[in-house]
Write a protein that holds these residues in place. Structure first.
Motif, PDB file in Angstrom:
ATOM      1  N   ASP A 191      51.995  37.899  48.709  1.00 35.18           N
ATOM      2  CA  ASP A 191      51.480  39.091  49.410  1.00 35.18           C
ATOM      3  C   ASP A 191      50.986  40.111  48.391  1.00 35.18           C
ATOM      4  O   ASP A 191      49.919  40.715  48.555  1.00 35.18           O
ATOM      5  CB  ASP A 191      52.576  39.771  50.237  1.00 35.18           C
ATOM      6  CG  ASP A 191      53.038  38.926  51.414  1.00 35.18           C
ATOM      7  OD1 ASP A 191      54.182  39.157  51.868  1.00 35.18           O
ATOM      8  OD2 ASP A 191      52.276  38.061  51.870  1.00 35.18           O
ATOM      9  N   ALA A 192      51.783  40.306  47.337  1.00 34.11           N
ATOM     10  CA  ALA A 192      51.420  41.294  46.310  1.00 34.11           C
ATOM     11  C   ALA A 192      50.141  40.864  45.583  1.00 34.11           C
ATOM     12  O   ALA A 192      49.286  41.690  45.274  1.00 34.11           O
ATOM     13  CB  ALA A 192      52.569  41.460  45.329  1.00 34.11           C
ATOM     14  N   VAL A 193      50.004  39.571  45.335  1.00 37.67           N
ATOM     15  CA  VAL A 193      48.783  39.058  44.688  1.00 37.67           C
ATOM     16  C   VAL A 193      47.555  39.421  45.514  1.00 37.67           C
ATOM     17  O   VAL A 193      46.512  39.795  44.980  1.00 37.67           O
ATOM     18  CB  VAL A 193      48.889  37.521  44.501  1.00 37.67           C
ATOM     19  CG1 VAL A 193      47.526  36.892  44.276  1.00 37.67           C
ATOM     20  CG2 VAL A 193      49.822  37.198  43.332  1.00 37.67           C
ATOM     21  N   TYR A 194      47.683  39.312  46.827  1.00 37.67           N
ATOM     22  CA  TYR A 194      46.566  39.617  47.724  1.00 37.67           C
ATOM     23  C   TYR A 194      46.505  41.094  48.126  1.00 37.67           C
ATOM     24  O   TYR A 194      45.635  41.476  48.908  1.00 37.67           O
ATOM     25  CB  TYR A 194      46.655  38.749  48.995  1.00 37.67           C
ATOM     26  CG  TYR A 194      46.026  37.385  48.843  1.00 37.67           C
ATOM     27  CD1 TYR A 194      46.795  36.252  48.603  1.00 37.67           C
ATOM     28  CD2 TYR A 194      44.636  37.238  48.938  1.00 37.67           C
ATOM     29  CE1 TYR A 194      46.211  35.009  48.452  1.00 37.67           C
ATOM     30  CE2 TYR A 194      44.042  36.002  48.798  1.00 37.67           C
ATOM     31  CZ  TYR A 194      44.830  34.886  48.553  1.00 37.67           C
ATOM     32  OH  TYR A 194      44.251  33.645  48.415  1.00 37.67           O
ATOM     33  N   HIS A 195      47.460  41.891  47.634  1.00 36.11           N
ATOM     34  CA  HIS A 195      47.490  43.328  47.952  1.00 36.11           C
ATOM     35  C   HIS A 195      47.509  43.549  49.462  1.00 36.11           C
ATOM     36  O   HIS A 195      46.838  44.439  49.994  1.00 36.11           O
ATOM     37  CB  HIS A 195      46.281  44.054  47.340  1.00 36.11           C
ATOM     38  CG  HIS A 195      45.960  43.585  45.958  1.00 36.11           C
ATOM     39  ND1 HIS A 195      46.749  43.878  44.869  1.00 36.11           N
ATOM     40  CD2 HIS A 195      44.971  42.791  45.493  1.00 36.11           C
ATOM     41  CE1 HIS A 195      46.252  43.305  43.801  1.00 36.11           C
ATOM     42  NE2 HIS A 195      45.174  42.638  44.141  1.00 36.11           N
ATOM     43  N   VAL A 196      48.273  42.708  50.169  1.00 32.04           N
ATOM     44  CA  VAL A 196      48.300  42.801  51.628  1.00 32.04           C
ATOM     45  C   VAL A 196      49.662  43.294  52.100  1.00 32.04           C
ATOM     46  O   VAL A 196      50.701  42.913  51.561  1.00 32.04           O
ATOM     47  CB  VAL A 196      47.959  41.421  52.272  1.00 32.04           C
ATOM     48  CG1 VAL A 196      49.011  40.375  51.940  1.00 32.04           C
ATOM     49  CG2 VAL A 196      47.814  41.544  53.784  1.00 32.04           C
ATOM     50  N   PRO A 244      42.505  38.442  45.201  1.00 31.08           N
ATOM     51  CA  PRO A 244      43.812  38.173  44.576  1.00 31.08           C
ATOM     52  C   PRO A 244      43.766  38.394  43.063  1.00 31.08           C
ATOM     53  O   PRO A 244      42.777  38.047  42.409  1.00 31.08           O
ATOM     54  CB  PRO A 244      44.065  36.705  44.913  1.00 31.08           C
ATOM     55  CG  PRO A 244      42.733  36.120  45.223  1.00 31.08           C
ATOM     56  CD  PRO A 244      41.856  37.225  45.720  1.00 31.08           C
ATOM     57  N   THR A 245      44.841  38.987  42.541  1.00 25.44           N
ATOM     58  CA  THR A 245      44.906  39.198  41.091  1.00 25.44           C
ATOM     59  C   THR A 245      46.300  38.858  40.542  1.00 25.44           C
ATOM     60  O   THR A 245      46.487  37.832  39.912  1.00 25.44           O
ATOM     61  CB  THR A 245      44.589  40.658  40.706  1.00 25.44           C
ATOM     62  OG1 THR A 245      45.433  41.528  41.478  1.00 25.44           O
ATOM     63  CG2 THR A 245      43.137  41.005  40.962  1.00 25.44           C
ATOM     64  N   GLU A 246      47.262  39.731  40.825  1.00 27.60           N
ATOM     65  CA  GLU A 246      48.577  39.573  40.219  1.00 27.60           C
ATOM     66  C   GLU A 246      49.613  40.207  41.130  1.00 27.60           C
ATOM     67  O   GLU A 246      49.310  41.187  41.830  1.00 27.60           O
ATOM     68  CB  GLU A 246      48.580  40.305  38.867  1.00 27.60           C
ATOM     69  CG  GLU A 246      49.888  40.185  38.093  1.00 27.60           C
ATOM     70  CD  GLU A 246      49.794  40.838  36.717  1.00 27.60           C
ATOM     71  OE1 GLU A 246      48.703  41.320  36.369  1.00 27.60           O
ATOM     72  OE2 GLU A 246      50.818  40.854  36.007  1.00 27.60           O
ATOM     73  N   GLY A 247      50.818  39.665  41.139  1.00 32.03           N
ATOM     74  CA  GLY A 247      51.838  40.256  41.993  1.00 32.03           C
ATOM     75  C   GLY A 247      53.233  39.814  41.600  1.00 32.03           C
ATOM     76  O   GLY A 247      53.408  38.744  41.004  1.00 32.03           O
TER      77      GLY A 247
END
Lengths: 159, 334, 488
Positions: free
Chosen positions: C77-82, C377-380
Motif C-alpha cells: 500500500d505504501a509503495v503505491y501511496h494508497v 509505485p516507488t518505495e514503502g
C-alpha cells in the motif's frame, strides 16, 4: 597462441510435416549443403510444438532450437502456426529470465518449395549459435524428476 | 515396531517455513488417531528427539516419515539421507520437498548475490563485509555452519521418494484423508498406491474444482489484480485478464484462492501428465491470447511483467531447467 | 576447552544449535546460539511484482504467515501511496486478531504450559502437552483444540485459507464478508474472551500461586535489562496491526516512537561470521556486544516488551490485567523474561476482545473493501507486530511496481541478541564447577529461549517425547571424558 577449435553446436530443429519438413527433404534431394549440426524432428504441425520440447532440448544439451512452420495463412491445419507463434513469443521471455539468450530459440517460416531457403537458414542459425557459444546446461542427476506424470488411481486413494 | 507395538512415525523439516507442520496440526482431533496408531519418534518442532537418536535407530525401523522442506544446505541433505535409511516409507510432504516451492526462486540468483544482498542490506551495518563462514575459529573453539548449496534441490533429487503430497501447505482435509488411508492400510483394510504416486490430491486441475463461470477465453490484455475495480466475483479470473495458474495446477485444495477472489498461484504443483509446469502454463496462457500479430502479441505479453516468477513460482527447482544460469554458472557445479 | 553441544534445539520454529564451552575450572566460558539456515527472500523477491509479496512472504513462516501477509500488504500500500478504505483496515485487523488468538493459545498450552504446569524438572515423559491435559483434564484439552480451530477459521473466512492467506492486495482486499460470516466471527470472539480469562485464571492458580514458580519468574538468571520495543497507536496503547514503533529504555523512559518509513534511523543489524542470522540493535545507542543496559543497543520485541513500551491496552478486560500485571511485578518496565508468558496471555485476552469490537463495527460487512491504487509505485515500509516481535517489510520498486530492493527485519530476529544472552546467562548460572549436567538443567537452559516463543508455536498436540539429549564432554585434548545420553 593456437586458434581455439570452432565449437560445433548441437541444434534441434522441429519441422512441420507439410511444409518445412518437405523443404528439408527438397534440400536433401537437391544435395544442397547445410551443416550437420541440426537434428531434425518432424511434427505433424508446428502447432504441435509443446514448449516442453524446447525445455527438454536445452536441458538435455542443445545449444540452439529452431522451429520451422508454414507461412502465416498457409497452415495445413488453418491457424495452428499462429498458436505456436504465441507460445514461442511467451517462451522466449521465460528463457530470457532463466539466463538463456532468446536468440537460441528461432522461428523460421518456410514452405515446401523453399529448400534453398531452408538450407540457408540452417547455416545462418549454426553461425549465430557459434557466436553465442555453447549453452552447457548442467546435466542434473535425474532422480524421480518425472514423478508428476504418474496417474493416481482414485479408487486406491481417499481424497 | 516399538515395545508398545505401535509403528514409528517421524516428521522432519528441511528448508521450510513450518506451514506443513501447522497444516498437520490443523487436522484437530484427528491427531489423536495418529497418536493412537503410531509412536512419534522424531519431530523437532513438537518433541525433543535429536539427530543422534535417529542415527541410533535400526535402518528401516521408522514406518512412515513425512519430510517437508527443500534441500538448501548440507545439513538438509545429510538428514534426507539419514531419514531415507531409517524409513520404510518416505513422503515428500508439501511443495518444498516435492518441487522446491517459493524458496526455489533463489535458483535464479547466484549464492554470492544472495549473501551480498542479505549481509549488506540497507539496514545492515557491516563495513568489514563479514559473511557467515562454514568454519570459524572463536577463542573457545571452532564453530560450524552448514554449507549453502548453489542450487536448491527437491527431495527426490537427493534420495528416492515413495510418495508425494503436494500443496503449500497440503490442505488439512487432504492430510486427514491420507492419514485415514494409512491407518486403514495398517489394519489391512486397504492397500497403498504404487510408489511414485502423488497422494492427497486430485489428478486434474484447479479449474475443475473452481466454481467460477468459464467461457471461451479471448484475452487482449493481462491486468494486475489491484488495477481492477471490484472484479466480477462469478466470472473466471483468467478471462478477466488476471493471470491465474489454475489451468496447469493440480486440484485437491478446493480452489480456495479463486473462491476468495485471488488468482491461483500454483501451490499444488503440476496436474497429472504435466512434465514441466511452466511449459504447460506457457501453452495455456498463449492459447487464450486473442491475436495473430506478433507486435500485438508482444504488447499483450507485456502485461505479464515477471514470466519466470508467474510460471515457475512454486516449481522452479523441480522443473526441467531447475535453475537459472546465474545460480549454477559461477560455481560451474550443481 | 570442553564443549557441550545441544543439537538440534527443539520446540521452536526452524533450526538452531547451542554450543557451551567450559573452561578448566568447569565454569561456562562462553555460549553460542547458532542459526544454521538461510533461504534468501531478500534476494529472490527482487524482480517479482509487489502485489505478490503478501503471498510470497507468507512462506517465510507458516506459523505466522498472517504477520508477513499484513506487513507486506501495508508495505505494498505504501509503495503505491494508497490509503485503503476503512472496511479493508477493519477486515485486516480482524483477521489479524483471529490469528493472534490461535497463535498465543498454541504457544502457551503446547510450549510454555508444560514447563509451568508440570514443572521445569518434571519427568520428560510428562513435561509435554499430554501431561498438561492429564493434569488439567480432557475437557480443557478440547477447549484448546477449539480455540485453535476458531482462530484459524477467522483467518480462513477473511483470508481465504487457514495457512498462507491470499486476500490482501495493494489497496485493500479481494473480498469482504457477509453478515452470516460476521455473526460467526463475533460468536467465536465472545467464546474466545471466556477462554482467555479461563487461561489467565489457570496461570494465576498454577503458576503465580506456586511460590517456587514465582521465584523462578522473578529470579535473576532469567532477567535482562534491555530496551523494549512494541507498536502503539496514537494514544500509546498496544496495537498489533497499525501505529508507530515505541522504544523504551531499561529504566522505562521512552526514547523514541518512529513511523515505518523512519525505521532505518533507529534500527541497524550486526553480522557475526558464525551464524546465518543477523543481530538488530538500536542505532543511536550502538552495538556494544551481548550486554545489558542503557548503553547497549540490544533490545527485545515480545509480548512483554510490547506492554513495557506502551501505556496500556485499549480493551477493558485486558487493561485490568495489564494493571494487575505491573502491580504484582513491582512496576514498569518488567525485565524478567519468564514474565513474557504472562504478558502473552494478556494479549490473548486483548485479541479476543478486539475480535468482538471489530466484528461488531457497522462497516465491517461493507463491500468497500478495495480501492484501485492510482499513484506511481516507488518505495514503502510496512510494520506490524508479529506475535514474536516487530516485523518490518521495506520495498523499493520500479515504476511498474516490480521489486528492485527488499529488506526485512523479522520478528524473532529482533530477539536474536537477547535470546543469545538469556541462554548464556542461564547456562552460566546453572552449570558451574562440579555440576552434574542433567536433563533438567538442560531444560532450564532451553526455557531461557522458549520464553521468547522463537518464531514457532507448536500446536495443541505436542506428542509425548522424552528429551533425548546427548552431551559429549571432552577434555582439553579433545578426548571424550563422558557421554550423557537419554533417548526417547
Amino acid at each position: 597462441m593456437s586458434e581455439q577449435p570452432t565449437f560445433e553446436p548441437i541444434i534441434i530443429g522441429f519441422t512441420c510435416n507439410w511444409c518445412s519438413y518437405r523443404a528439408a527433404d527438397m534440400a536433401g534431394t537437391a544435395r544442397l549443403k547445410y551443416p550437420p549440426n541440426v537434428r531434425l524432428i518432424r511434427l505433424m504441425c508446428s502447432g504441435r510444438l509443446d514448449p516442453t520440447f524446447v525445455l527438454k532440448a536445452f536441458s538435455g544439451g542443445a545449444d540452439g532450437v529452431l522451429i520451422t512452420g508454414c507461412h502465416p495463412g498457409e497452415c495445413h491445419y488453418i491457424e495452428q502456426n499462429y498458436k505456436m507463434l504465441r507460445r514461442l513469443l511467451l517462451l522466449k521471455r521465460v528463457l530470457a529470465g532463466m539466463g538463456i539468450e532468446p536468440e537460441r530459440l528461432k522461428l523460421v517460416w518456410a514452405s515446401a518449395a523453399e529448400g534453398v531457403k531452408f538450407a540457408r537458414e540452417m547455416t545462418i542459425f549454426v553461425e549465430e549459435i557459434q557466436k553465442l557459444g555453447p549453452l552447457d546446461w548442467p546435466s542434473w542427476d535425474s532422480g524421480n524428476a518425472h514423478h508428476n506424470v504418474a496417474v493416481s488411481h482414485p479408487e486406491e486413494v481417499t481424497v | 515396531m516399538t515395545a508398545n507395538g505401535k509403528p514409528k512415525f517421524a516428521m522432519y523439516w528441511a528448508a521450510s517455513c513450518g506451514g506443513c507442520e501447522i497444516a498437520v496440526l490443523n487436522i484437530g482431533e484427528k491427531i489423536l488417531d495418529v497418536d493412537a496408531n503410531f509412536e512419534v519418534v522424531f519431530w523437532p518442532v513438537a518433541m525433543d528427539a535429536k539427530y543422534k537418536d535417529v542415527e541410533a535407530m535400526p535402518d528401516k525401523s521408522i514406518l512412515l516419515t513425512l519430510f517437508n522442506g527443500g534441500i538448501r544446505n548440507s545439513e538438509n541433505e545429510e538428514i534426507a539421507h539419514l531419514l531415507r535409511r531409517k524409513s520404510q516409507i518416505l513422503v515428500a510432504f508439501g511443495s518444498c520437498a516435492s518441487e522446491g516451492c517459493i524458496p526455489g526462486l533463489a535458483n535464479l540468483s547466484s549464492p554470492k548475490d544472495i549473501f551480498n544482498t542479505v549481509y549488506q542490506s540497507i539496514s545492515t551495518n557491516n563495513p568489514d563485509k563479514t559473511q557467515p563462514q562454514y568454519q570459524y575459529q572463536m577463542p573457545e573453539g571452532i564453530l560450524y555452519t552448514p554449507e549453502f548449496y548453489p542450487v536448491l534441490k527437491t527431495l527426490d533429487q537427493v534420495v528416492e521418494v515413495d510418495y508425494y503430497m503436494p500443496g503449500c501447505p497440503p490442505e488439512s482435509h487432504q492430510i486427514a484423508a491420507v492419514i485415514d488411508l494409512v491407518i486403514k492400510v495398517l489394519h489391512g483394510e486397504a492397500t497403498l498406491p504404487p510408489p511414485g504416486t502423488t497422494i492427497g490430491a486430485g489428478p486434474s486441475t484447479v479449474c475443475d474444482d473452481c466454481a467460477r463461470q468459464r467461457n471461451v477465453k479471448t484475452i487482449n490484455k493481462f491486468v494486475r489484480i489491484q488495477d481492477l475495480d471490484h472484479p466480477d466475483p462469478v466470472l473466471c479470473l483468467l478471462e478477466q485478464g488476471i493471470p491465474c495458474n489454475g489451468p496447469a495446477t493440480r486440484n485437491g485444495c478446493g480452489a480456495l484462492c479463486p473462491s476468495a477472489g485471488a488468482q491461483c498461484i500454483g501451490c499444488y504443483g503440476p496436474a497429472d501428465g504435466v512434465l514441466d509446469y511452466g511449459a504447460r502454463l506457457v501453452t495455456s496462457f498463449a492459447s487464450v491470447i486473442d491475436s495473430n500479430d506478433p507486435e500485438e502479441i508482444d504488447r499483450i505479453l507485456d502485461g505479464i511483467p515477471d514470466p519466470v516468477g508467474q510460471f515457475y513460482r512454486f516449481n522452479l527447482a523441480g522443473s526441467l531447467l531447475r535453475a537459472g544460469k546465474p545460480a549454477w554458472k559461477a560455481n560451474g557445479s550443481h | 576447552m570442553q564443549r557441550i553441544t545441544i543439537d538440534p534445539i527443539t520446540r521452536l520454529e526452524g533450526h538452531g544449535r547451542i554450543e557451551i564451552f567450559l573452561n578448566e575450572e568447569g565454569d561456562v566460558a562462553n555460549t553460542y546460539f547458532q542459526i544454521p539456515e538461510l533461504r534468501g527472500f531478500e534476494r529472490f523477491c527482487v524482480g517479482r511484482p509487489v502485489e505478490e509479496m503478501p503471498l510470497l512472504t507468507n512462506r517465510i513462516c507458516g506459523v505466522c504467515p498472517e504477520a508477513h501477509h499484513m506487513a507486506a500488504a501495508k508495505a505494498a500500500d505504501a509503495v503505491y501511496h494508497v490509503e485503503i478504505p476503512r472496511t479493508a483496515k477493519l477486515l485486516r485487523e480482524l483477521l489479524y486478531s483471529g490469528f493472534y488468538f490461535t497463535d498465543h493459545t498454541t504457544h502457551f498450552y503446547a510450549l510454555a504450559g508444560p514447563d509451568f504446569v508440570m514443572g521445569p524438572t518434571a519427568p520428560v515423559a510428562e513435561r509435554n502437552i499430554l501431561g498438561v491435559i492429564h493434569k488439567v483434564g480432557l475437557e480443557i484439552g478440547g477447549k484448546v483444540i477449539q480455540a485453535r480451530k476458531y482462530g484459524h477459521h477467522i483467518v480462513e473466512i477473511i483470508g481465504g485459507r487457514k495457512v498462507h492467506p491470499c486476500t490482501s492486495i495493494p489497496g485493500g482486499l479481494t473480498k469482504g464478508i457477509t453478515e452470516e460470516q460476521r455473526k460467526e466471527i463475533e460468536e467465536m470472539g465472545r467464546w474466545g474472551i471466556e477462554f482467555a480469562q479461563f487461561t489467565l485464571q489457570l496461570f494465576n492458580d498454577i503458576v503465580l500461586g506456586n511460590k517456587a514458580y514465582l521465584d523462578l519468574i522473578l529470579g535473576d538468571f532469567y532477567t535482562h535489562k534491555t530496551y523494549s520495543m512494541g507498536m502503539v497507536d496514537e494514544n500509546n496503547k498496544v496495537n498489533f496491526y497499525d501505529g508507530k514503533v515505541s522504544l523504551v529504555a531499561p529504566d522505562g523512559e521512552r526514547i523514541g516512537k518512529y513511523a515505518p518509513a523512519e525505521y532505518t534511523d533507529w534500527i541497524a543489524e550486526h553480522v557475526e561470521p558464525w551464524t546465518y542470522l543477523k543481530f538488530p540493535y538500536i542505532k543511536k545507542v550502538g552495538w556494544k556486544g551481548f550486554v545489558d543496559g542503557k548503553d547497549s543497543g540490544v533490545y527485545f520485541a515480545t509480548p512483554l516488551s510490547r506492554l513495557n513500551a506502551s501505556d496500556g491496552m485499549t480493551t477493558p478486560l485486558a487493561q485490568e490485567q495489564y494493571e494487575k500485571f505491573y502491580t504484582t511485578l513491582g512496576g514498569k518496565p518488567v525485565h524478567q523474561r519468564l514474565a513474557i508468558h504472562w504478558a502473552r496471555l494478556i494479549e490473548l485476552l486483548y485479541a479476543a476482545e478486539r475480535i468482538v469490537e471489530l466484528s461488531t463495527d457497522p462497516e465491517i460487512t461493507s463491500d468497500n473493501f478495495h480501492t484501485v491504487p492510482t499513484g506511481i509505485p516507488t518505495e514503502g515500509v510496512g510494520i506490524v507486530e508479529a506475535p514474536r516481535g516487530t516485523l518490518t517489510h521495506h520495498y523499493k520498486t520500479d515504476e511498474r511496481g516490480i521489486l528492485t530492493e527488499v529488506n526485512l527485519i523479522v520478528g524473532t530476529t529482533n530477539n536474536y541478541a537477547p535470546i543469545s544472552m538469556s541462554v548464556n546467562k542461564a547456562a552460566r548460572s546453572l552449570i558451574t564447577k562440579g555440576t552434574v549436567v542433567t536433563e533438567g538443567i538442560l531444560n532450564m537452559v532451553e526455557m531461557a529461549f522458549r520464553a521468547y516463543d522463537p518464531c514457532f508455536g507448536c500446536a495443541t498436540h505436542s506428542l509425548p517425547g522424552q528429551m533425548p539429549i546427548e552431551i559429549t564432554i571432552r577434555d582439553a585434548n579433545g578426548d571424550i571424558v563422558d557421554i550423557l545420553k537419554q533417548y526417547c
